[in-house]
Design a protein around this motif. Structure first.
Motif, PDB file in Angstrom:
ATOM      1  N   LEU A 128       0.951  -1.067   0.017  1.00  0.00           N
ATOM      2  CA  LEU A 128      -0.024   0.032  -0.051  1.00  0.00           C
ATOM      3  C   LEU A 128       0.899   1.206   0.154  1.00  0.00           C
ATOM      4  O   LEU A 128       1.839   1.370   0.706  1.00  0.00           O
ATOM      5  N   PHE A 169       1.266   5.376   0.304  1.00  0.00           N
ATOM      6  CA  PHE A 169       0.612   6.723   1.041  1.00  0.00           C
ATOM      7  C   PHE A 169       1.412   7.911   0.626  1.00  0.00           C
ATOM      8  O   PHE A 169       2.394   7.931   1.235  1.00  0.00           O
ATOM      9  N   GLN A 201     -12.716   9.781  -1.403  1.00  0.00           N
ATOM     10  CA  GLN A 201     -13.475   9.002  -2.437  1.00  0.00           C
ATOM     11  C   GLN A 201     -13.871   7.831  -1.834  1.00  0.00           C
ATOM     12  O   GLN A 201     -13.107   7.304  -1.024  1.00  0.00           O
ATOM     13  N   CYS A 222     -14.480   0.247  -0.193  1.00  0.00           N
ATOM     14  CA  CYS A 222     -13.152   0.963  -0.052  1.00  0.00           C
ATOM     15  C   CYS A 222     -13.270   2.482  -0.227  1.00  0.00           C
ATOM     16  O   CYS A 222     -14.002   2.973  -0.803  1.00  0.00           O
ATOM     17  N   PHE A 225     -10.866   6.063  -0.191  1.00  0.00           N
ATOM     18  CA  PHE A 225      -9.687   6.478  -0.248  1.00  0.00           C
ATOM     19  C   PHE A 225      -9.565   7.866   0.321  1.00  0.00           C
ATOM     20  O   PHE A 225     -10.607   8.800   0.083  1.00  0.00           O
ATOM     21  N   CYS A 231      -7.068  11.401   0.161  1.00  0.00           N
ATOM     22  CA  CYS A 231      -5.969  11.882  -0.604  1.00  0.00           C
ATOM     23  C   CYS A 231      -5.202  10.758  -1.481  1.00  0.00           C
ATOM     24  O   CYS A 231      -3.879  10.738  -1.632  1.00  0.00           O
ATOM     25  N   GLY A 232      -6.032  10.127  -2.058  1.00  0.00           N
ATOM     26  CA  GLY A 232      -5.424   9.090  -3.091  1.00  0.00           C
ATOM     27  C   GLY A 232      -5.009   7.743  -2.622  1.00  0.00           C
ATOM     28  O   GLY A 232      -4.517   6.950  -3.144  1.00  0.00           O
ATOM     29  N   SER A 233      -5.095   7.850  -0.780  1.00  0.00           N
ATOM     30  CA  SER A 233      -4.457   6.658  -0.263  1.00  0.00           C
ATOM     31  C   SER A 233      -5.723   5.800   0.238  1.00  0.00           C
ATOM     32  O   SER A 233      -6.720   6.458   0.789  1.00  0.00           O
ATOM     33  N   LEU A 234      -5.592   4.455   0.014  1.00  0.00           N
ATOM     34  CA  LEU A 234      -6.747   3.551   0.538  1.00  0.00           C
ATOM     35  C   LEU A 234      -6.383   3.472   1.988  1.00  0.00           C
ATOM     36  O   LEU A 234      -5.619   3.081   2.669  1.00  0.00           O
ATOM     37  N   ILE A 235      -7.676   3.978   2.841  1.00  0.00           N
ATOM     38  CA  ILE A 235      -7.478   3.894   4.388  1.00  0.00           C
ATOM     39  C   ILE A 235      -8.642   2.886   5.068  1.00  0.00           C
ATOM     40  O   ILE A 235      -8.468   2.557   6.248  1.00  0.00           O
ATOM     41  N   TRP A 243     -11.361  -0.707   3.996  1.00  0.00           N
ATOM     42  CA  TRP A 243     -12.048  -1.405   3.386  1.00  0.00           C
ATOM     43  C   TRP A 243     -12.688  -2.489   3.850  1.00  0.00           C
ATOM     44  O   TRP A 243     -12.291  -2.689   5.080  1.00  0.00           O
TER      45      TRP A 243
END
Length: 205
Positions: free
Chosen positions: A146, A148, A157, A178, A180, A182-186, A188
C-alpha cells in the motif's frame, strides 16, 4: 504528510514529557511493527507484510511452487457441505486466522478471507483447496504494497458494490466498500448482509 520543523519540535516535546512519566526508548523511524513493514521514500510511505507472508507460506508447507493470478476462482460459492471434513481442522483455522490479520495491508484478499472464515468451525477438503489457492496467489504477489503519498489533493472518495443472493446456503448478498483519502486507501471491508435482498437494486441499496 511532510513533517515541518515546527511539528518535529512538538514531537520532541511530547516524547520528552512521556519520558518523564514512563520508561520508554526512542527506536527511531518506524520500520517494522507487529508483522507490518513500513518504508519511507521522498514520495511517501509504503506499508506491506512481505515477511509475514513468507512466514505464513513456510507454516503452510506447500508442496509446490505454483502461483495463481487471482485470490479466488471466479464464480465459486463454497457450501458447508462441499467435500470431506478435515480430520485435523487446526491447520485450516490457524492459516485463515493469519489471513485475517494479513488483510490489514492486503485488501485484495479480503473477499476470499471473508468466505473462508465462514467455515472455520467445520472446514472440509474443498475449503482447504480454496485456502491453498489464496496462499499461491500471495506467493506470486508477495511484494505488493500500500502506498501513502506525501502530497496530494485533500479529497475523500468511496466506492461500494454488492452481489445479489451470492451465498448458496442462505441466499444473502455480500457488500463491499473501499475508501480513499488523498488518493490513499484507508478503509475497506467485505461483509454478508443481514437480510435477504429481493433484487440486485435492493442489495446495492
Amino acid at each position: 504528510m511532510i513533517i515541518t520543523s515546527d511539528e518535529s519540535d512538538y514531537i520532541s516535546f511530547v516524547k520528552a514529557r512521556l519520558r518523564e512519566q514512563f520508561l520508554m526508548y526512542d527506536l527511531g523511524p518506524l520500520r517494522y511493527f507487529l508483522g507490518i513493514e513500513v518504508s519511507s521514500t521522498s514520495d511517501g510511505f509504503y506499508i506491506s507484510q512481505e515477511k509475514y507472508i513468507q512466514d505464513l507460506l513456510a507454516r503452510a508447507a506447500l508442496s509446490d511452487e505454483r502461483t495463481v493470478e487471482t485470490p479466488m476462482e471466479l464464480n465459486v460459492h463454497p457450501r458447508a457441505s462441499d467435500g470431506d471434513p478435515l480430520t485435523d481442522p487446526v491447520r485450516y483455522r490457524h492459516l485463515v486466522g493469519s489471513l485475517v490479520y494479513l488483510a490489514v495491508t492486503r485488501p485484495n484478499v479480503s473477499y476470499p478471507v471473508h468466505i473462508l472464515s465462514q467455515f472455520v468451525s467445520a472446514p472440509t477438503s474443498v475449503h482447504y483447496s480454496h485456502l491453498l489457492h489464496v496462499l499461491r496467489y500471495l506467493r506470486g504477489t508477495i511484494s505488493h504494497r500500500l502506498f501513502f503519498p506525501h502530497s496530494s489533493s485533500l479529497q475523500l472518495q468511496a466506492y461500494s458494490d454488492a452481489t445479489w443472493a451470492s451465498d448458496p446456503s442462505d441466499r444473502r448478498s455480500l457488500s463491499a466498500y473501499c475508501v480513499f483519502l488523498c488518493g490513499s486507501l484507508i478503509a475497506w471491508k467485505t461483509k454478508k448482509q443481514t437480510t435477504v435482498s429481493c433484487s440486485s437494486v435492493e442489495a446495492e441499496l
